[in-house]
Design a protein around this motif. Sequence first.
Motif, PDB file in Angstrom:
ATOM      1  N   GLY A   1     -23.264  32.585  23.627  1.00  0.00           N
ATOM      2  CA  GLY A   1     -21.619  32.678  23.856  1.00  0.00           C
ATOM      3  C   GLY A   1     -21.118  33.657  22.827  1.00  0.00           C
TER       4      GLY A   1
ATOM      5  N   MET B   1     -21.822  32.840  28.507  1.00  0.00           N
ATOM      6  CA  MET B   1     -21.190  31.405  28.302  1.00  0.00           C
ATOM      7  C   MET B   1     -20.100  31.578  27.197  1.00  0.00           C
TER       8      MET B   1
ATOM      9  N   CYS C   1     -18.144  28.783  24.298  1.00  0.00           N
ATOM     10  CA  CYS C   1     -18.763  27.584  24.706  1.00  0.00           C
ATOM     11  C   CYS C   1     -18.634  26.657  23.331  1.00  0.00           C
TER      12      CYS C   1
ATOM     13  N   GLN D   1     -23.890  23.378  22.515  1.00  0.00           N
ATOM     14  CA  GLN D   1     -24.275  23.774  23.758  1.00  0.00           C
ATOM     15  C   GLN D   1     -25.435  24.620  24.095  1.00  0.00           C
TER      16      GLN D   1
END
Length: 307
Positions: free
Chosen positions: A25, A283, A286, A290
């Motif tokens: 992320g 991502m 995020c 995760q």
Amino acid sequence: MAAAHQPLTTALNRIRVGSAPDSWGVWFPSDTQQTPWRRFLDEVTEAGYEWIELGPYGYLPTDPARLTEETAQRGLKVSAGTVFTALHRGPAVWDATWDHVAQVAALTRAMGARHLVVIPAFWRDDKTAELIESPELTVAQWHELTAGMERLAHQVRDRYGLDIVVHPHADTHIDGEENVTRFLDATDPELVSLCLDTGHYSYCGGDSVKLIETYGERIGYLHLKQVDPVILSDVVKNEIPFGPAVQRGVMCEPPAGVPALEPVLIAAQGLGIDLFAIVEQDMYPCPPDQPFAIAQRTRRYLRGCGA
């Protein structure tokens, strides 16, 4: 009775798999929504990767001695650095571009890597998704882009011993098949290679296997990711910008999306050259817990493909 399908067991021995901060992320040098850099290094190691990219300059430590210590104690090696450029804007941006590239190239070389991933500038703001310039280049701007990229490749190679690999990317002027082909046909193959990102190329309607088979001599590096076709259909239909599309989960972990990665890896192996294949699943932003599980599952999946 027909034999059940088995994963590819022939080792893809020319493919070196790694991951990147993007899969945790990370889009910016500093952002409170991103995974802290120590956690990224710890988790990417535990997930089973030994190669990483530097990510946005300033996310990981920029002092080579400190970064070498941090990576070495985790058994990690660096495959590439990354820069963003807006060379289509002509000579006015060259000095600022080179200052940034030189910083990243120096750290990349100090870490023993040989590649610099070059991403063209977005025509949207990367945080607000606001349109900031035309999605289409003029003939003159295309010339500035291609000539500037060749100049950049010359200087990066001469001064730092690195090869640039240009990354076709959604919401940039080098995106799908038409613009990628136009870019390749206008640049010197001895200087400019591609970083083929399977997710971005599919996002923009391209066929990664076809590109490898057609322009194999121009493929110098791979980014591995997939696109969720259902979400992508809605993104295209509603003309959703890339940033919001990522927040909707348009980039997904394998094998849930497209393209199928096993044929891509087989085609890349067939080029007969050593290639990095770096998992880079967009991502941002995020939840902090995760990325790790996704990274583990993705590494396991790629091993099942032979990589």
